[in-house]
Each structure stands twice: as C-alpha cells, then as structure tokens.
Design an enzyme around this catalytic site. Structure first.
Site, PDB file in Angstrom:
ATOM      1  N   SER A 185       0.832  -1.209   0.000  1.00 55.20           N
ATOM      2  CA  SER A 185       0.000   0.000   0.000  1.00 55.20           C
ATOM      3  C   SER A 185       0.869   1.262   0.000  1.00 55.20           C
ATOM      4  CB  SER A 185      -0.988  -0.019   1.161  1.00 55.20           C
ATOM      5  OG  SER A 185      -0.293  -0.193   2.348  1.00 55.20           O
ATOM      6  N   HIS A 186       0.218   2.406  -0.184  1.00 58.31           N
ATOM      7  CA  HIS A 186       0.912   3.686  -0.359  1.00 58.31           C
ATOM      8  C   HIS A 186       1.963   3.976   0.724  1.00 58.31           C
ATOM      9  CE1 HIS A 186       1.241   8.148  -0.197  1.00 58.31           C
ATOM     10  NE2 HIS A 186       1.335   8.002  -1.515  1.00 58.31           N
TER      11      HIS A 186
END
Lengths: 311, 210
Positions: B65-66
């Site tokens: 994820s980011h």
C-alpha cells in the site's frame, strides 16, 4: 435570628466546588423541615440580613407556589428550606427546564430595573444632602430586594448545573469532545464588558456582605444571552440522539439552561461586587457620618432602624 | 518504554519522536520535522509531510500500500494495520517505532490531570507566575493564586495551569474569554520545575512531561 444547636448540624462536602472554594454544606432538621446552609463561611451582619434578604423567601412562592422559610443563625449564616437548596433545585430544573427559562426571562427584566435604579442613585451618590442620602439608600434597598429575589436559582444551584452538564456530556462523549463543547458555554456577556473596562479584580471570598466588593460606584452592563449557540451543536446533538433516554433528557434540559445559568451568575457576581457594593459603600459612609456612628455600630442595626434614625 | 501497539512492519528501521495524528489537510500545517506520522492511511496529498516524518504508523494497509512503498523509498520505519492507532495514541505522545518488529512503544512520562476550562493543545516550558512579568506563547504558566487580576498579565501565555480553582470560578471564565488554554485543580503541578518541557492538552485534561 434563630439560635441553633451546633450538635444538630450535619456537615458534608459537595464535589461541585473545590476545597478552597467553600465546598462544605451544612444541614439541620428543625420543626420537621430540612434546612441547608450552602455558604457556611459567609456571616451576614444584622444590617445586611435586613438589606439583602427580605425577598429571598419569595423564591419558593414564585417557583412552586409554596411559602419557603429562610433564617439566619446566631453566627449570621443564611439557612434555606430544602426546596431552595442546590440539590432540590437541580432536580427541579432538570425536570422543568422551561421553568428556568421563565426565571431567566424575569431576571433579564429584574436587572434592567436594578440598573435603572442604580443609574438614578449614581447621579447623586456623592451628595451630602441628608434627604438625598435617604432617598438613595431607599433606592438601593429596592435594588437589593430585586437583585436577591432568586438566591437559590442564581447562586446555590449554579455550580451544580455546570457540573451536571459536564457529567452528562461525559456519558456519551469522550473527554476532549465533552470539554470542548462545555467550554463553548463558559462565557458571559458581562465578562466581555468587564474585560473591556478592566474591572475584573476579585475580592476576599470569605466575606459576602453588602460591601465586600469595590468601593467605586460604577455601572456597566451587557444583557446576558439566554440562548447561546455553538458551532458544535449539530454533531453533539446527533450523538446525544443515540444516548440512553435518561442521559438524553438531562442533556437537552441542561443544554437549555446551563449557558443561561452561567451568564446570569456571572452577571450577578459583577453587579454585586462592583456596582451594588460600590454604591452602598459610598452611601453608608455618609450615613455613618450623619448618624455619628461607626460601621460596626451600623452593622448591628436593621435597615429600618437606620432609616428611622436618619429621619 | 511500554509496548502499547503492534501491527505489520513494512519498512525497516527504528525512530523516536512525538506523535502527530493527521486526519485532515488542516493537520498538515503543524507537522514538524521528526514527528511520527499517525493516520488512517496515507495518500499522495501527504507526500510533503511524509518527507518530514521520522516514522509512519497507519491503521490500515499492507505490504504494497501507499505508506509502505513511500516509507521504503524514504528509508524510514513504517508500520501498517495498527488497529485504532489514531484513537489509542495521543497528540504529542513520545513513542519509539520499530519497523522490524512492527511495535510501537510509548515513553513512560509523568502525567498530570485536572479540569479543563478552555480547550487547546500547547507545547512549551513550565514558568512560575511572577507579578509584573510578561509571558510568551511558549510559556506554560503555573499560577497558585488563581484570581482574575493575575490573569490579565497572562494574555499572551501559551497555557495556564493552577492547582486551585474550579471550572465555574471567575478566573476560569476570564481565561476562557481570553481564549487561553487553561486547566484548574491540577494536583501535584507545583512540583514541576521551572523550564520543564511539557505538552498540555487541556480538552483531554492531560499534561505530559516530555
């Protein structure tokens, strides 16, 4: 004055005021009635008892249409019948919040009368003319009659209302949100005016006679806000809607009355300590001079006796 | 140090710093170099503050994820899937973040509590009230004689703390009117030494010694 036996007195602490802020309450049962002394450290002189408290007994009549009794003991402490105590009034106003608003509306008009009377006195407060001094003292008596006609609702129950509001908020909000919301209402119009004029100094809190405050006869006022809005209302109301019924009922009652109670109490504190005190101190110095008596001697007379002697 | 939270360590390294919970763009303004970024999940609007962060903690997310990708690029520790991190951690908490173990430890600090009369979060140094002295925003002033006349000299102070007073006393209402974060009835506060660095969160009724 009623002499009471100290062995019959029950003493307890309230948690709505800190220790150093006079948090002891005294209770006594006399003639099958309960009486509370909410401020045992305040001892009122004979003169102050007759000047300030003449109308206080009528509060019960106004609220419940029943006679209520108040008396002073041998130490000059004020005792109020159970119906005018902080505990009773809190429960009463929680069940009847509209009654508090009725009272608040009356208070706004009462204070307008007090301010108007004091403005008249203020014009001649330094006069040495005997007739003017008597007239001013009589007008001040009227001010005190009006001003102290709701002791229980203004002074006794106030801390309890704020405390109960915080306690209720904490039942459905976290601490930070509850405090942030509560603080929205810890504000009063008259405080803004007092700050603007720089007249916010406090006085010794163990003396609450008619002359405990300022000796400068000033008048300032800003009408209290009875309905105080908050930008947080919508979010808090939505959370209150899902709180248990008892909590929700208390919340809405207190949301109505707490902001008004604070405004009215602060207003009373400033009028009492700055304006009433400032005027009566100047007038009573002139009365002492006219009657050739000391302040202590005047303190042992009633208001009526003082007026009679002045005539 | 006390272990209080665990999650999935997605970027290696250890860091120490003060928690900064970021929920809206408004929170970006106060973000300082070396703060620990705590948020639900990072997004591209946070790139600037991520560059200042000593570590990143997110409530949701996985390895790809980011926050995980950016923190590895930046070479700072990152832990994701830390349940309720934004609720359990408090603004200003001093924490140690271990990216390898996925653990967050909170420094044991002295905590004082009292009653809030005006909300606000302030960092600063303890100063004892002295008559006639003027105070600045970074001064957290302890005042024993909590009366209105003393408050007028504290208009520019960061916060006011008193071991006395109640929420309905005159001085409390003046502090509220002047919008100075304030706590009253703070037990033990008189023992704090002049110059002690503290974080005061009056609405949460917490004073932490840094």
């Amino acid at each position: 004055m009623r002499t009471i036996n100290k062995d019959q007195i029950r003493s307890f602490k309230t948690n709505v005021r800190p220790e150093h802020k006079n948090n002891t309450i005294l209770e006594i049962k006399l003639d099958n009635k309960i009486f509370w002394c909410e401020r045992p450290l305040y001892n009122f002189t004979k003169f102050d008892q007759s000047l300030c408290y003449a109308n206080s007994k009528d509060e019960g009549k106004w609220l419940f249409n029943t006679e209520t009794i108040l008396f002073f003991d041998q130490l000059g402490r004020a005792w109020f019948q159970e119906e005018l105590t902080s505990k009773y009034l809190l429960n009463f106003y929680l069940k009847n919040p509209v009654m508090y608003l009725n009272f608040a509306a009356k208070r706004v008009n009462d204070i307008k009368k007090v301010i108007s009377l004091m403005k008249e006195v203020n014009k001649t407060v330094y006069s040495d003319n005997k007739e003017t001094i008597i007239a001013n003292l009589k007008k001040m008596k009227l001010c005190y009659d009006i001003f102290y006609s709701h002791m229980g609702s203004i002074f006794w129950v106030f801390d309890d209302i704020v405390h109960k509001f915080k306690e209720t908020l904490l039942k459905f909000l976290d601490k930070a949100e509850a405090n942030t919301y509560l603080c929205e209402f810890l504000t009063a119009e008259i405080t803004k005016e007092a700050l603007k004029l720089g007249v916010v100094e406090e006085y010794d809190n163990t003396d609450r006679g008619s002359s405990y405050g300022s000796d400068k006869p000033i008048i300032f006022h800003r009408e209290p806000k009875i309905f105080v809005e908050s930008k947080l209302d919508a979010q808090i109301f939505s959370k209150a809607a899902s709180a248990p019924e008892e909590v929700r009922k208390n919340f809405f009652a207190l949301r109505l009355i707490m902001p008004a109670a604070l405004q009215i109490n602060e207003e009373a504190q400033y009028i009492e300590s700055k304006m009433l005190s400032g005027h009566i101190k100047v007038i009573m110095k002139k009365v002492c001079k006219l009657l050739n008596k000391t302040k202590q001697e005047i303190d042992n007379m009633t208001y009526k006796e003082v007026i009679e002697e002045l005539k | 140090m006390k272990l209080i939270l665990k999650g999935l360590g997605v970027s290696k390294g250890k860091a120490k710093g003060n928690v900064k919970i970021v929920e809206t763009m408004e929170d970006h303004k106060d973000f300082k170099q070396g703060d620990i970024l705590v948020t639900r999940i990072t997004d591209p609007t946070m790139t600037k503050i991520m560059g200042k962060a000593a570590a990143i903690v997110c409530e949701i997310g996985g390895l790809t994820s980011h926050p995980s990708i950016i923190s590895r690029e930046l070479g700072i520790p990152c832990i994701v899937s830390v349940k309720d991190a934004t609720k359990i951690l408090k603004q200003g908490d001093l924490v140690h973040v271990c990216g390898e173990k996925g653990e967050i430890h909170v420094a044991e600090t002295s905590i004082f509590t009292g009653q809030c009369t005006c909300p606000g979060i302030v960092e600063g140094k303890i100063r004892r009230y002295q008559k006639g002295k003027t105070y600045k925003k970074e001064d957290i002033v302890i005042i024993n004689e909590f009366v209105t006349q003393n408050l007028l000299l504290l208009r520019d102070a960061g916060a006011i703390l008193s071991s006395t007073g109640g929420i309905t006393c005159h001085a409390a209402i003046i502090a509220r009117e002047l919008n100075i974060p304030c706590m009253v009835s703070v037990k033990g506060i008189e023992n704090l030494e002049e110059g002690t660095e503290v974080i005061v969160d009056t609405a949460s009724e917490v004073i932490k010694v840094k």
